[in-house]
Write an enzyme that holds these catalytic residues in place. Sequence first.
Site, PDB file in Angstrom:
ATOM      1  N   ASN A   1      -4.345  -1.162 -11.882  1.00  0.00           N
ATOM      2  CA  ASN A   1      -4.008  -0.662 -10.561  1.00  0.00           C
ATOM      3  C   ASN A   1      -3.602   0.784 -10.802  1.00  0.00           C
ATOM      4  O   ASN A   1      -2.474   1.062 -11.190  1.00  0.00           O
ATOM      5  CB  ASN A   1      -2.879  -1.470  -9.928  1.00  0.00           C
ATOM      6  CG  ASN A   1      -2.559  -1.010  -8.527  1.00  0.00           C
ATOM      7  OD1 ASN A   1      -2.874   0.106  -8.133  1.00  0.00           O
ATOM      8  ND2 ASN A   1      -1.908  -1.871  -7.769  1.00  0.00           N
TER       9      ASN A   1
ATOM     10  N   ARG B   1      -7.862   7.145   1.038  1.00  0.00           N
ATOM     11  CA  ARG B   1      -7.726   6.016   0.114  1.00  0.00           C
ATOM     12  C   ARG B   1      -8.966   5.115   0.101  1.00  0.00           C
ATOM     13  O   ARG B   1      -9.049   4.183  -0.688  1.00  0.00           O
ATOM     14  CB  ARG B   1      -6.496   5.176   0.468  1.00  0.00           C
ATOM     15  CG  ARG B   1      -5.190   5.916   0.318  1.00  0.00           C
ATOM     16  CD  ARG B   1      -4.020   4.979   0.550  1.00  0.00           C
ATOM     17  NE  ARG B   1      -2.784   5.707   0.718  1.00  0.00           N
ATOM     18  CZ  ARG B   1      -1.991   6.111  -0.265  1.00  0.00           C
ATOM     19  NH1 ARG B   1      -2.320   5.855  -1.518  1.00  0.00           N
ATOM     20  NH2 ARG B   1      -0.878   6.760  -0.023  1.00  0.00           N
TER      21      ARG B   1
ATOM     22  N   ALA C   1      -2.407   5.895  -6.778  1.00  0.00           N
ATOM     23  CA  ALA C   1      -3.041   7.054  -6.149  1.00  0.00           C
ATOM     24  C   ALA C   1      -4.093   7.706  -7.038  1.00  0.00           C
ATOM     25  O   ALA C   1      -5.012   8.355  -6.537  1.00  0.00           O
ATOM     26  CB  ALA C   1      -1.981   8.074  -5.761  1.00  0.00           C
TER      27      ALA C   1
ATOM     28  N   ARG D   1      -5.901   1.600   5.150  1.00  0.00           N
ATOM     29  CA  ARG D   1      -4.926   2.681   5.012  1.00  0.00           C
ATOM     30  C   ARG D   1      -5.584   4.020   5.342  1.00  0.00           C
ATOM     31  O   ARG D   1      -6.655   4.063   5.926  1.00  0.00           O
ATOM     32  CB  ARG D   1      -4.331   2.627   3.615  1.00  0.00           C
ATOM     33  CG  ARG D   1      -3.638   1.257   3.379  1.00  0.00           C
ATOM     34  CD  ARG D   1      -2.838   1.169   2.154  1.00  0.00           C
ATOM     35  NE  ARG D   1      -1.728   2.109   2.210  1.00  0.00           N
ATOM     36  CZ  ARG D   1      -1.074   2.509   1.134  1.00  0.00           C
ATOM     37  NH1 ARG D   1      -1.407   2.077  -0.058  1.00  0.00           N
ATOM     38  NH2 ARG D   1      -0.073   3.363   1.235  1.00  0.00           N
TER      39      ARG D   1
ATOM     40  N   GLU E   1     -10.465  -3.573 -11.310  1.00  0.00           N
ATOM     41  CA  GLU E   1      -9.596  -2.745 -10.467  1.00  0.00           C
ATOM     42  C   GLU E   1      -8.826  -3.629  -9.493  1.00  0.00           C
ATOM     43  O   GLU E   1      -9.411  -4.486  -8.826  1.00  0.00           O
ATOM     44  CB  GLU E   1     -10.475  -1.753  -9.710  1.00  0.00           C
ATOM     45  CG  GLU E   1      -9.747  -0.795  -8.821  1.00  0.00           C
ATOM     46  CD  GLU E   1     -10.707   0.176  -8.124  1.00  0.00           C
ATOM     47  OE1 GLU E   1     -10.219   0.930  -7.271  1.00  0.00           O
ATOM     48  OE2 GLU E   1     -11.926   0.179  -8.415  1.00  0.00           O
TER      49      GLU E   1
ATOM     50  N   PRO F   1       0.981   5.235 -10.928  1.00  0.00           N
ATOM     51  CA  PRO F   1       2.144   5.866 -10.308  1.00  0.00           C
ATOM     52  C   PRO F   1       2.737   5.070  -9.155  1.00  0.00           C
ATOM     53  O   PRO F   1       2.020   4.475  -8.354  1.00  0.00           O
ATOM     54  CB  PRO F   1       1.614   7.213  -9.824  1.00  0.00           C
ATOM     55  CG  PRO F   1       0.147   7.097  -9.800  1.00  0.00           C
ATOM     56  CD  PRO F   1      -0.217   6.072 -10.815  1.00  0.00           C
ATOM     57  N   ASN F   2       4.049   5.084  -9.149  1.00  0.00           N
ATOM     58  CA  ASN F   2       4.896   4.503  -8.110  1.00  0.00           C
ATOM     59  C   ASN F   2       4.944   2.983  -8.107  1.00  0.00           C
ATOM     60  O   ASN F   2       5.708   2.396  -7.358  1.00  0.00           O
ATOM     61  CB  ASN F   2       4.504   5.028  -6.713  1.00  0.00           C
ATOM     62  CG  ASN F   2       4.650   6.517  -6.625  1.00  0.00           C
ATOM     63  OD1 ASN F   2       5.683   7.062  -7.007  1.00  0.00           O
ATOM     64  ND2 ASN F   2       3.615   7.201  -6.173  1.00  0.00           N
TER      65      ASN F   2
ATOM     66  N   HIS G   1      -5.765  -3.669  -6.345  1.00  0.00           N
ATOM     67  CA  HIS G   1      -4.920  -2.970  -5.369  1.00  0.00           C
ATOM     68  C   HIS G   1      -4.120  -4.003  -4.597  1.00  0.00           C
ATOM     69  O   HIS G   1      -4.689  -4.986  -4.103  1.00  0.00           O
ATOM     70  CB  HIS G   1      -5.759  -2.130  -4.402  1.00  0.00           C
ATOM     71  CG  HIS G   1      -6.518  -1.055  -5.089  1.00  0.00           C
ATOM     72  ND1 HIS G   1      -5.913   0.094  -5.548  1.00  0.00           N
ATOM     73  CD2 HIS G   1      -7.823  -0.977  -5.435  1.00  0.00           C
ATOM     74  CE1 HIS G   1      -6.823   0.841  -6.140  1.00  0.00           C
ATOM     75  NE2 HIS G   1      -7.990   0.212  -6.100  1.00  0.00           N
ATOM     76  N   ILE G   2      -2.838  -3.801  -4.504  1.00  0.00           N
ATOM     77  CA  ILE G   2      -1.968  -4.724  -3.787  1.00  0.00           C
ATOM     78  C   ILE G   2      -2.258  -4.669  -2.289  1.00  0.00           C
ATOM     79  O   ILE G   2      -2.367  -5.692  -1.628  1.00  0.00           O
ATOM     80  CB  ILE G   2      -0.486  -4.407  -4.082  1.00  0.00           C
ATOM     81  CG1 ILE G   2      -0.207  -4.635  -5.581  1.00  0.00           C
ATOM     82  CG2 ILE G   2       0.447  -5.242  -3.203  1.00  0.00           C
ATOM     83  CD1 ILE G   2       1.118  -4.083  -6.053  1.00  0.00           C
TER      84      ILE G   2
ATOM     85  N   ARG H   1       9.948   0.067  -2.779  1.00  0.00           N
ATOM     86  CA  ARG H   1       9.137   1.011  -2.008  1.00  0.00           C
ATOM     87  C   ARG H   1       8.319   0.273  -0.945  1.00  0.00           C
ATOM     88  O   ARG H   1       7.587  -0.663  -1.250  1.00  0.00           O
ATOM     89  CB  ARG H   1       8.180   1.725  -2.966  1.00  0.00           C
ATOM     90  CG  ARG H   1       7.128   2.553  -2.292  1.00  0.00           C
ATOM     91  CD  ARG H   1       6.121   3.069  -3.305  1.00  0.00           C
ATOM     92  NE  ARG H   1       5.048   3.760  -2.613  1.00  0.00           N
ATOM     93  CZ  ARG H   1       3.802   3.748  -3.014  1.00  0.00           C
ATOM     94  NH1 ARG H   1       3.443   3.101  -4.099  1.00  0.00           N
ATOM     95  NH2 ARG H   1       2.893   4.409  -2.344  1.00  0.00           N
TER      96      ARG H   1
ATOM     97  N   TYR I   1       4.080  -3.545   0.235  1.00  0.00           N
ATOM     98  CA  TYR I   1       4.006  -4.002  -1.150  1.00  0.00           C
ATOM     99  C   TYR I   1       4.871  -5.216  -1.478  1.00  0.00           C
ATOM    100  O   TYR I   1       4.844  -5.706  -2.595  1.00  0.00           O
ATOM    101  CB  TYR I   1       4.402  -2.852  -2.092  1.00  0.00           C
ATOM    102  CG  TYR I   1       3.470  -1.672  -1.965  1.00  0.00           C
ATOM    103  CD1 TYR I   1       2.184  -1.715  -2.486  1.00  0.00           C
ATOM    104  CD2 TYR I   1       3.871  -0.518  -1.313  1.00  0.00           C
ATOM    105  CE1 TYR I   1       1.324  -0.648  -2.372  1.00  0.00           C
ATOM    106  CE2 TYR I   1       3.011   0.568  -1.197  1.00  0.00           C
ATOM    107  CZ  TYR I   1       1.746   0.489  -1.718  1.00  0.00           C
ATOM    108  OH  TYR I   1       0.890   1.545  -1.604  1.00  0.00           O
TER     109      TYR I   1
END
Length: 144
Positions: A71, A108, A74, A104, A95, A9-10, A97-98, A17, A22
Amino acid sequence: MKITIINGPNLNLLGKREPEIYGSRSFEDYFETLVEKYPDLELTYYQSNVEGELVNKLHEVGFEHDAILINAGAYTHTSVAISDAIAGINTPVLEIHISNIYKRETFRHKSIISKECVGMIAGLGLKGYELGLNYFIDNQKENA
């Protein structure tokens, strides 16, 4: 070597965004760079904002492809379904993650999917995907 990149998502909003987190590049643009840089790989890309669609894609490619970079966005922190899907397939999953999820919000910091993945790359921006591809390329050479 067939490798699929799955984004959750996103991540369709990359380049728009929160560019301070990002970056300003779309994933589609970045993916084209990966395809050009790795012509010997059969790369495919899939993105969905819907949890069940991500599970379906894992089931679809998880018995045919050589590797998956995921990735889960969320869903990393909430999806037992995605974790179970990764556990249920044969293809190794890495896995990605950017952002550095540990810099964060506290919620998370826990990944539900990590225990089913061969490893995690986090906080290195889009470069994490390339590092993931190199991991699988190197791993294939070592096992050849």
